[in-house]
Design a protein around this motif. Structure first.
Motif: not given
Length: 263
Positions: A71-83, A117-118
């Motif tokens: 789960f490396r930071p440079d592989s993040i595609l997006g972020e939302g209320g879910f995570g 988002q639970g």
């Protein structure tokens, strides 16, 4: 000129824009006093065992950890209320992780603790996308439910969300591409409304419209979706849910319970 009501924000007087942005901070549930019920609000049961499609792959947490390179930071595609959503790689038709740049590229959504988002919305996503298949709905490949971990694995959409193209890119999206994206999103919504088992989407906005390399658009994020009327029923009752700025203002301000009619 404005595809949805929320995109008029920058053209409002400062006081109205500020108020709307404040309201938008609550994002998914349209009013704080509408508490989430433990009942069958989405038309789905919170028991995941009843909802898993046999076509979905069941991943272990370790497999997805390896697929996303921890789960490396440079592989993040997006972020939302879910995570967060991470880019990853798996072997085709398998849960086995692959080396970066090989195998099948996927998007891995990880539900963080205390996320807006639970679990119930996570189950709704598995339920609806595990059963619905259409070229304008994002494909759910599999899931992971292990201890407190809740993850979903989707097909990778190379051009990201429509929101990114409209608000965060320096180069504007050409009009022919815009029309193709809008038409595809409309076809996906029409499929939900007129299918044998109608679905009320309830979160139609630019961040939930994803685009592939050929500018084909697909609807994503079914956490707020609700089963529509079936048989001789003509409507269903539902609480006010969605995102401020994207739902009709009169719906947000006047309804505590509303009726969604079959389209």
């Amino acid at each position: 000129k404005f595809p949805v009501w929320g995109e008029m924000l920058n053209h409002f007087p400062p006081s109205i824009a500020a108020e709307t942005r404040y309201l938008n901070s609550s994002n998914r549930d349209l009013a704080d006093h509408f508490q989430r019920k433990l009942g069958d609000e989405n038309g789905v049961d919170a028991s995941i065992e009843k909802k898993i499609s046999p076509k979905l792959l069941e991943f272990t947490f370790q497999e997805l950890k390896s697929a996303t390179v921890n789960f490396r930071p440079d592989s993040i595609l997006g972020e939302g209320g879910f995570g967060y959503v991470f880019k990853g790689w798996i072997e085709p038709n398998s849960t086995a992780p692959a080396k970066p740049g090989t195998g099948l590229t996927v998007a891995v959504k990880s539900l963080k603790e205390n996320a807006l988002q639970g679990h119930r919305e996570w189950v709704a996503e598995v339920d609806f996308l595990g059963q619905l298949h259409h070229k304008h709905l994002v494909k759910l490949i599999g899931y992971c439910i292990e201890d407190d971990q809740r993850l979903l694995v989707y097909e990778f959409m190379a051009r990201g969300s429509l929101e990114n193209h409209l608000f965060r890119r320096t180069l504007p999206l050409p009009w022919p591409c815009r029309m193709k994206v809008v038409l595809g999103a409309a076809k996906g919504l029409a499929f939900l409304h007129v299918g044998p088992k109608p679905v009320i989407y309830r979160d139609f906005k630019t961040s939930n419209i994803l685009i592939d390399a050929e500018y084909n658009s697909k609807l994503s994020d079914f956490g707020l979706a609700k089963a529509g009327p079936q048989g001789d029923k003509t409507h269903v009752s539902t609480r006010v849910l969605g995102t401020y700025g994207y739902a009709a203002p009169e719906y947000v301000m006047t309804a505590s319970e509303s009726f969604c009619w079959r389209c």
